[in-house]
Each structure stands twice: as structure tokens, then as C-alpha cells.
Design an enzyme around this catalytic site. Structure first.
Site, short mmCIF file in Angstrom:
data_model
loop_
_atom_site.label_atom_id
_atom_site.label_comp_id
_atom_site.label_asym_id
_atom_site.label_seq_id
_atom_site.Cartn_x
_atom_site.Cartn_y
_atom_site.Cartn_z
N ARG A 21 0.86 -1.17 0.00
CA ARG A 21 0.00 0.00 0.00
C ARG A 21 0.91 1.23 0.00
O ARG A 21 1.97 1.25 0.64
CB ARG A 21 -0.91 0.03 1.23
CG ARG A 21 -1.89 1.20 1.19
CD ARG A 21 -2.70 1.35 2.46
NE ARG A 21 -3.48 2.58 2.43
CZ ARG A 21 -4.11 3.12 3.47
NH1 ARG A 21 -4.05 2.51 4.65
NH2 ARG A 21 -4.79 4.25 3.34
N HIS A 22 0.49 2.26 -0.70
CA HIS A 22 1.28 3.49 -0.78
C HIS A 22 1.50 4.11 0.60
O HIS A 22 0.79 3.80 1.58
CB HIS A 22 0.59 4.50 -1.70
CG HIS A 22 -0.75 4.95 -1.18
ND1 HIS A 22 -0.91 5.86 -0.16
CD2 HIS A 22 -2.01 4.58 -1.53
CE1 HIS A 22 -2.18 6.04 0.10
NE2 HIS A 22 -2.89 5.28 -0.73
N THR A 34 -9.89 8.75 0.02
CA THR A 34 -9.07 9.22 -1.09
C THR A 34 -9.16 8.21 -2.22
O THR A 34 -8.44 7.21 -2.24
CB THR A 34 -7.60 9.40 -0.68
OG1 THR A 34 -7.52 10.00 0.60
CG2 THR A 34 -6.87 10.26 -1.70
N GLU A 119 -7.63 3.28 -6.78
CA GLU A 119 -8.42 3.07 -5.58
C GLU A 119 -9.91 3.07 -5.90
O GLU A 119 -10.35 3.50 -6.97
CB GLU A 119 -8.09 4.18 -4.56
CG GLU A 119 -8.81 4.09 -3.23
CD GLU A 119 -8.58 2.78 -2.45
OE1 GLU A 119 -9.01 1.73 -2.96
OE2 GLU A 119 -8.03 2.84 -1.33
N TRP A 120 -10.68 2.54 -4.98
CA TRP A 120 -12.15 2.54 -5.04
C TRP A 120 -12.62 3.96 -5.35
O TRP A 120 -12.16 4.92 -4.71
CB TRP A 120 -12.67 2.10 -3.70
CG TRP A 120 -14.10 1.64 -3.62
CD1 TRP A 120 -15.18 2.21 -4.19
CD2 TRP A 120 -14.58 0.50 -2.88
NE1 TRP A 120 -16.32 1.52 -3.85
CE2 TRP A 120 -15.98 0.45 -3.05
CE3 TRP A 120 -13.97 -0.47 -2.09
CZ2 TRP A 120 -16.78 -0.51 -2.45
CZ3 TRP A 120 -14.77 -1.44 -1.50
CH2 TRP A 120 -16.15 -1.47 -1.68
N TYR A 122 -14.97 6.63 -4.67
CA TYR A 122 -15.89 6.86 -3.55
C TYR A 122 -17.05 7.78 -3.90
O TYR A 122 -17.88 8.09 -3.03
CB TYR A 122 -15.13 7.44 -2.36
CG TYR A 122 -14.03 6.54 -1.84
CD1 TYR A 122 -14.30 5.26 -1.39
CD2 TYR A 122 -12.71 6.99 -1.80
CE1 TYR A 122 -13.29 4.44 -0.91
CE2 TYR A 122 -11.69 6.18 -1.32
CZ TYR A 122 -11.99 4.91 -0.88
OH TYR A 122 -10.98 4.09 -0.41
#
Length: 310
Positions: A21-22, A34, A119-120, A122
């Protein structure tokens, strides 16, 4: 002390997949969702990535990550993931320079980027904290309820599945039909596929130009075209022991990815928490069809002078 000479149970005869993960960003530090907002790492996030590199990826005295077996890197195009991978890449090159050892895996490794790893999305909850969402929706859960005008867990799962299919085929040395191969097509989003198609068309047009006869020079350089088209495929190493894969991406996406790796519904990712700049190890047991988690959310490397960085 000498470097590891034998493998631990983490490293059996089968290839591995490393999930990173970043590092920390301003929004992750504040608990704000985010998704596609392209926010860079904080200084502490860069430091996290450096510690991950020096204490895990460059460290010959640990037996969780075998850096020399990594032959494919898949990185989200978002800047926070790219910056995290950059620190791992620079660390590998520094190790090579310090030790005068064999070329760093990152010198000879294929690095590919696809928006399937973002990423998801949102939707309306982008930039909003869970605490604030719960004020209006007390029982809300991202994995169970999704986000208004954003992605569903099924959509994120579909993206993860496309990457898993690539990796599984890569590590088996086969295509999706079970035929032996040494080259695979990279999976992309529909928008990326259109862009690649346009690029291929530009390449074809470029090849028809005869600049010496005064035709208008193509704006697309042939060498740039070749490099860009190379990014649309991955080449499988002949040695099966050199087919480890590194993914650098995002928390919620990687949680869904791990659930799908285990052939579970993506919603089960709710049970798999991931810290920033953590590393996890996925792999196989008994056969290449029996997928497992071997290490999850390892982040001990982030402690420095009795303080956790980030």
C-alpha cells in the site's frame, strides 16, 4: 551475520505476489476517503517508503521478500503509488551500487501501470471521513453499502479479477485457455484500451510515411511508439522461480484484491485492514490453484527511534 541461505515457510516452491500500500498522504492521515483524487505523499509517506525499501526489499537478512525473484511490477497510475514505487526502485539501484552485486531486480523488471489498480471510486464520499458519513448514516459500511455515485464492491472486484487473471497466467506460464505462452496482454480499462488502439493506429500511419520523399513527418516518434506498445504486454521469464509479482496500489482496492485472490466475495475485504506502506505476501499452497495469504499487513519496518513513522 550472513544473508539468508535457505527459505522459510513463506517461500515454498511457488511464486509469490507482494502487495504494497502506498505511503501516507495528507488525506489518509486525516481519515478522508481518497479515491481518484491524485494526492502526493507527505514527507513522512516518502520516509515510510524508504524504510520499506531499506528494511525489507533491500535487506538480505529477512526472508519475507525475495527481491531478486520479482520480474513484474504493477503500479497504480496515481501519484501516491508511483512515488512509493519510486523509492523501492531507487533503493534497489542503491543496493546494487553499494554492494556491486548483480543488477537490481528493478533494472531488469517489467514495470506496468493500469487504471484497473486505482483506488475505489468513492463518488459523493470522496474527501469525506467515515466519522462524518456516520453522522448521517449511522450503520453505513463501504463494503456493505458502497458509496453514492461511486463504485460498487462488485465493480472493484471485477477490476481485481482482471489483475488476478493476469498474475495467475503469468505465474503458470499459460494463457487463459491453458496454452503455454511466454507473452501476455496487459489488462486495461475501456478508456485505456481505446487509447492503446489509437496508439496502434498512429503507429500504422507512421510506418506509411516516407519522410525522404517529402511527406509530412509524423508527430509520433517510432521509438516512443515501440516503448508505448511494449507497455501493453508482459513477457514471462523462462525460470519459474523468477515469476514473483509486486503490486503497489491502494488500501481498499488491495483488500478487495486479497479477498478475490482467496476466491471469496470482495465484501470479505472488510476483514483485512491495511496500513500505509505495509507489505503483504500472497502465494500458493500444494498447487497453483490453491491460493493463500502468507503474510498480511506487515509494517514493523516503519518504527524508527521508538516512534512509528507516518
Amino acid at each position: 551475520m550472513t544473508a539468508m541461505a535457505t527459505a522459510s515457510p513463506v517461500h515454498g516452491q511457488y511464486p509469490r505476489v507482494y502487495l504494497v500500500r502506498h505511503g501516507t498522504t495528507e488525506w489518509s492521515q486525516n481519515g478522508r476517503h481518497t479515491g481518484l483524487t491524485d494526492i502526493p505523499l507527505l514527507d513522512s509517506g516518502v520516509e515510510q517508503a524508504r524504510l520499506l525499501s531499506s528494511r525489507i526489499f533491500e535487506n538480505p537478512y529477512q526472508d519475507m521478500v525475495h527481491i531478486d525473484n520479482i520480474s513484474l511490477v504493477l503500479v497504480s497510475p496515481l501519484v501516491r503509488a508511483q512515488q512509493t514505487y519510486q523509492q523501492l526502485h531507487q533503493g534497489g539501484l542503491s543496493k546494487e551500487h553499494r554492494e556491486g552485486s548483480q543488477p537490481s531486480c528493478f533494472t531488469r523488471t517489467q514495470a506496468r501501470s493500469t487504471s484497473l489498480l486505482t483506488e475505489w471510486d468513492y463518488g459523493d464520499y470522496e474527501g469525506v471521513t467515515t466519522k462524518d458519513i456516520l453522522k448521517d448514516r449511522p450503520n453505513w459500511s463501504l463494503f456493505g453499502d458502497n458509496a453514492p455515485n461511486g463504485e460498487t464492491v462488485e465493480q472493484v472486484s471485477a477490476r481485481a479479477d482482471a489483475i488476478i487473471e493476469l498474475i495467475h497466467n503469468y505465474q503458470r506460464g499459460q494463457d487463459s485457455q491453458g496454452h503455454s505462452t511466454n507473452i501476455l496482454k496487459m489488462p486495461f480499462t475501456e478508456l485505456e484500451l481505446k487509447s492503446n488502439s489509437d496508439l496502434a493506429a498512429a503507429a500504422a500511419i507512421s510506418e506509411t510515411h516516407d519522410h525522404s520523399d517529402g511527406f509530412e513527418k509524423s508527430i509520433v516518434d517510432a521509438s516512443d511508439l515501440s516503448k508505448s506498445m511494449e507497455q501493453t504486454v508482459v513477457r514471462i521469464p523462462e525460470l519459474t522461480g523468477r515469476r514473483d509479482v509486486l503490486i503497489v496500489a491502494h488500501g481498499h482496492f488491495l483488500r478487495v484484491f486479497a479477498a478475490r485472490w482467496l476466491k471469496m466475495d470482495g465484501i470479505q475485504g472488510k476483514n483485512l485492514v491495511l496500513d500505509t506502506a505495509s507489505v503483504s505476501v500472497l502465494g500458493y499452497e500444494h498447487t497453483l490453484e490453491e491460493r493463500v495469504i502468507k503474510v498480511w499487513n506487515q509494517s514493523n519496518h516503519l518504527w524508527k527511534d521508538n516512534t512509528r513513522i507516518g
